[in-house]
Each structure stands twice: as structure tokens, then as C-alpha cells.
Design an enzyme around this catalytic site. Structure first.
Site, short mmCIF file in Angstrom:
data_model
loop_
_atom_site.label_atom_id
_atom_site.label_comp_id
_atom_site.label_asym_id
_atom_site.label_seq_id
_atom_site.Cartn_x
_atom_site.Cartn_y
_atom_site.Cartn_z
N ASP A 29 0.83 -1.21 0.00
CA ASP A 29 0.00 0.00 0.00
C ASP A 29 0.86 1.26 0.00
OD1 ASP A 29 -2.35 1.42 0.01
OD2 ASP A 29 -2.73 1.21 2.15
N ASN A 31 1.19 3.43 -2.92
CA ASN A 31 1.69 3.87 -4.24
C ASN A 31 1.17 5.26 -4.60
OD1 ASN A 31 2.72 1.31 -4.38
ND2 ASN A 31 1.29 0.58 -5.96
N ARG A 33 0.15 7.70 -2.60
CA ARG A 33 0.78 8.76 -1.79
C ARG A 33 2.22 9.00 -2.21
NH1 ARG A 33 -1.21 5.98 3.50
NH2 ARG A 33 -1.82 4.47 1.89
N TRP A 34 2.91 7.93 -2.57
CA TRP A 34 4.30 8.07 -3.05
C TRP A 34 4.32 8.98 -4.28
CZ3 TRP A 34 6.99 7.13 -7.54
CH2 TRP A 34 8.38 6.98 -7.45
N ARG A 42 -0.97 9.04 -10.05
CA ARG A 42 -1.03 7.84 -9.21
C ARG A 42 -0.41 6.63 -9.91
NH1 ARG A 42 -4.15 7.58 -4.89
NH2 ARG A 42 -4.52 5.38 -5.23
N HIS A 46 2.19 3.27 -9.01
CA HIS A 46 2.00 1.83 -9.22
C HIS A 46 3.19 1.25 -10.00
CE1 HIS A 46 -1.88 2.24 -7.50
NE2 HIS A 46 -2.44 2.84 -8.52
N TRP A 78 -12.12 -1.82 -7.64
CA TRP A 78 -12.88 -1.43 -8.84
C TRP A 78 -13.55 -0.08 -8.66
CZ3 TRP A 78 -11.94 -4.37 -12.93
CH2 TRP A 78 -11.63 -5.72 -12.77
N LEU A 140 10.18 -21.03 -4.66
CA LEU A 140 9.37 -20.09 -3.88
C LEU A 140 7.97 -20.06 -4.49
CD1 LEU A 140 9.28 -17.70 -1.75
CD2 LEU A 140 9.86 -16.18 -3.65
N SER A 201 -8.20 -4.48 5.41
CA SER A 201 -8.72 -4.21 4.06
C SER A 201 -9.10 -5.49 3.29
CB SER A 201 -7.72 -3.37 3.25
OG SER A 201 -7.48 -2.14 3.89
C1 IPE Z 1 -5.42 -2.68 -0.03
O1 IPE Z 1 -5.09 -1.35 -0.19
C2 IPE Z 1 -5.46 -3.37 -1.37
C3 IPE Z 1 -4.17 -3.54 -2.02
C4 IPE Z 1 -3.00 -3.23 -1.54
C5 IPE Z 1 -4.23 -4.14 -3.33
P1 IPE Z 1 -6.22 -0.22 -0.34
O2 IPE Z 1 -5.49 1.05 -0.51
O3 IPE Z 1 -7.18 -0.60 -1.39
O4 IPE Z 1 -6.94 -0.31 1.08
P2 IPE Z 1 -7.71 0.82 1.88
O5 IPE Z 1 -8.60 1.51 0.89
O6 IPE Z 1 -6.67 1.74 2.44
O7 IPE Z 1 -8.44 0.09 2.96
C1 IPE Z 2 -1.70 0.22 -3.32
O1 IPE Z 2 -1.44 1.60 -3.37
C2 IPE Z 2 -1.91 -0.36 -4.69
C3 IPE Z 2 -3.30 -0.77 -4.97
C4 IPE Z 2 -4.28 -0.75 -4.11
C5 IPE Z 2 -3.60 -1.24 -6.31
P1 IPE Z 2 -2.64 2.66 -3.33
O2 IPE Z 2 -3.02 2.97 -4.74
O3 IPE Z 2 -3.73 2.19 -2.46
O4 IPE Z 2 -1.89 3.90 -2.67
P2 IPE Z 2 -2.51 4.95 -1.65
O5 IPE Z 2 -3.08 4.16 -0.51
O6 IPE Z 2 -3.56 5.71 -2.39
O7 IPE Z 2 -1.35 5.78 -1.25
MG MG Z 3 -4.10 2.42 -0.48
#
Ligand code: IPE
Ligand code: IPE
Ligand code: MG
Length: 245
Positions: A29, A31, A33-34, A42, A46, A78, A140, A201
Site C-alpha cells: 500500500d 503507491n 501517496r508516493w 497515481r 503503481h 474497482w 518459492l 482491508s
Molecule cells: C489494499 O489497499 C489493497 C491492495 C493493496 C491491493 P487499499 O489502498 O485498497 O486499502 P484501503 O482503501 O486503504 O483500505
Molecule cells: C496500493 O497503493 C496499490 C493498490 C491498491 C492497487 P494505493 O493505490 O492504495 O496507494 P494509496 O493508498 O492511495 O497511497
Molecule cells: Mg491504499
């Protein structure tokens, strides 16, 4: 192997194979914000997140981990913009094409968890090919949770038990577990979540019943093999009581 250090540079206990988690599951999690920190879209986050995978898999293999489950796309993801969802699907395809041959050479066996039948046809095809190509590898086990939801997995298991005509007395924890997406995998020992969120999550709800947690503020694209080793060392130092005294 270099000694494992904590964030202040202190050397942590050396690896002890008997305290190494067999199955590590990662909520990748942060990506978005990074990317935001860098004024990037965004999707750039990813993409940067994919680059972390090869060194991570190497570190997991070296540490003696048997199975790694990576949360790549949840049943709730989604709800993001159509542009982001489409970009993620394209990135999966690109990553599959670029990384699967390399993973195969390293002896990784790839499996996918989730409602794959709802994914775009070309992604389903890439999944089938990756599983087929790597099926006999044994270095693995890498499970990719794609269109995965813990609740969906439990519902799917219940449905299949009913379809198979199981009687109520046949439904116990062992039979239930045998209907999960990957019944062969050992239970999750350690869950790592990046970006500091203290929540599950909808990830592996059944499998994490007695998992240990390691949460780091690090955003996924910055997650390093060193930090992975810190998580493993943190796990090794814990006492798992499993309800005992
Ligand atoms: C969880 O991250 C799902 C994945 C890393 C694929 P989310 O960013 O979707 O989760 P929430 O929205 O913070 O709960
Ligand atoms: C996790 O990063 C990747 C997926 C859920 C696909 P996010 O896209 O959730 O990144 P944040 O949480 O918005 O920073
Ligand atoms: Mg996230």
C-alpha cells in the site's frame, strides 16, 4: 548475508531458520501517496511499486520463506476511477510479460488468488500462461491476490461446498480450508502492511487468524529488501502463544 539492522542501525538477532515465517503475506500500500509526494500521477506510483518486486522476491528466497502472497488488486479497488483501473490492468499485463520469464528462471511458482473470471480476458489469459509456465517450480511459491476479497473467498468456498453437496456434519475447519482458493499453502505467519494503515482491508480473512503483523510507515515503492529482513527479524523475536498460557 549482511546482518539485519533496525531503523537506528542496531544489529538484530541473526537468522534462525526455525523462527523464519513459512508464509508471508504483503499488503502493498501507498503507491498513490508516493506519487503525490512527487507531484506525479497515481499510476507512476503503481509503476514504481512494480520495481520493488524482483529484489523482494530475492530477499524472500534468501530468507528461507516458502510462500509469499502479494495483495495486488482488491474486490473494492474497482471503485477507483476507470482510468486508474484500466492502467492497473495494463500494468499487470506488462508486468506479467516482463517478469514471468525471469521468475520462472528463478524457480518461482506463480499462482493467482481471487475472482479471476471477472478480470479482463487478456489478464485471465496472462494468469493462465504464468501458472502453466511455472507450475513445476519449487524454489518459492508466489501468490498474487488479484480481484481478491477475503469475504468473496469465504462466500465462494461456501458456495462450492453446497454445490458439492456436503452435509452439515462434514463442514469443519479442515474441510472449509480445503475449499479456499489455495488450500495447499501453509497458513499465513506474517502480514506486512506498508504505508502505516492499521487495517486488514479484506485481505485473507481466514488465513490470518493467528498471523503476526508488521506495519511500516514506508510507502510501497520505497520498501526495500533491508526492511523485509527487519520484518522477518521482528517476527523471529516474537512469542506466538496461539491462545495458550
Ligand atoms: C489494499 O489497499 C489493497 C491492495 C493493496 C491491493 P487499499 O489502498 O485498497 O486499502 P484501503 O482503501 O486503504 O483500505
Ligand atoms: C496500493 O497503493 C496499490 C493498490 C491498491 C492497487 P494505493 O493505490 O492504495 O496507494 P494509496 O493508498 O492511495 O497511497
Ligand atoms: Mg491504499
Amino acid at each position: 548475508m549482511d546482518p539485519v539492522r533496525d531503523s537506528r542501525g542496531q544489529v538484530l538477532a541473526p537468522f534462525d531458520p526455525k523462527n523464519t515465517p513459512r508464509h508471508v503475506a504483503i499488503i502493498m500500500d501507498g503507491n498513490g501517496r508516493w506519487a503525490k509526494q512527487r507531484w506525479l500521477p497515481r499510476v507512476a506510483g503503481h509503476r514504481a511499486g512494480v520495481a520493488v518486486l524482483t529484489p523482494l522476491l530475492e530477499a524472500a528466497g534468501e530468507a528461507g520463506v516458502e510462500a509469499l502472497t502479494l495483495y495486488a488488486f482488491s474486490t473494492e479497488n474497482w471503485s477507483r476511477s476507470e482510468y486508474e483501473v484500466d492502467s492497473l490492468m495494463s500494468l499487470f499485463l506488462e508486468t506479467a510479460r516482463g517478469k514471468v520469464p525471469e521468475l520462472n528462471e528463478r524457480g518461482a511458482r506463480l499462482r493467482f488468488l481471487g475472482r479471476r473470471w471477472c478480470l479482463p480476458e487478456d489478464v485471465q489469459e496472462a494468469i493462465r500462461e504464468a501458472e502453466e509456465l511455472t507450475r513445476d517450480n519449487d524454489k518459492l511459491d508466489v501468490y498474487v491476490a488479484l480481484n481478491y476479497g477475503g469475504r468473496a473467498e469465504l462466500v465462494d468456498a461456501a458456495r462450492r461446498m453446497i454445490e458439492d453437496g456436503l452435509s452439515p456434519s462434514e463442514v469443519n475447519e479442515a474441510t472449509f480450508a480445503s475449499y479456499l482458493y489455495a488450500p495447499e499453502v501453509p497458513e499465513v505467519d506474517l502480514v506486512i502492511r506498508t504505508s502505516g494503515e492499521l487495517r486488514v482491508s479484506n485481505f485473507l480473512l481466514w488465513q490470518i487468524a493467528y498471523a503476526e503483523f508488521y506495519v511500516t510507515e514506508t510507502l510501497w515503492p520505497d520498501f526495500s529488501p533491508e526492511e523485509f529482513r527487519r520484518a522477518i527479524a521482528s517476527f523471529a523475536a516474537r512469542s506466538r502463544r496461539r491462545g495458550g498460557a
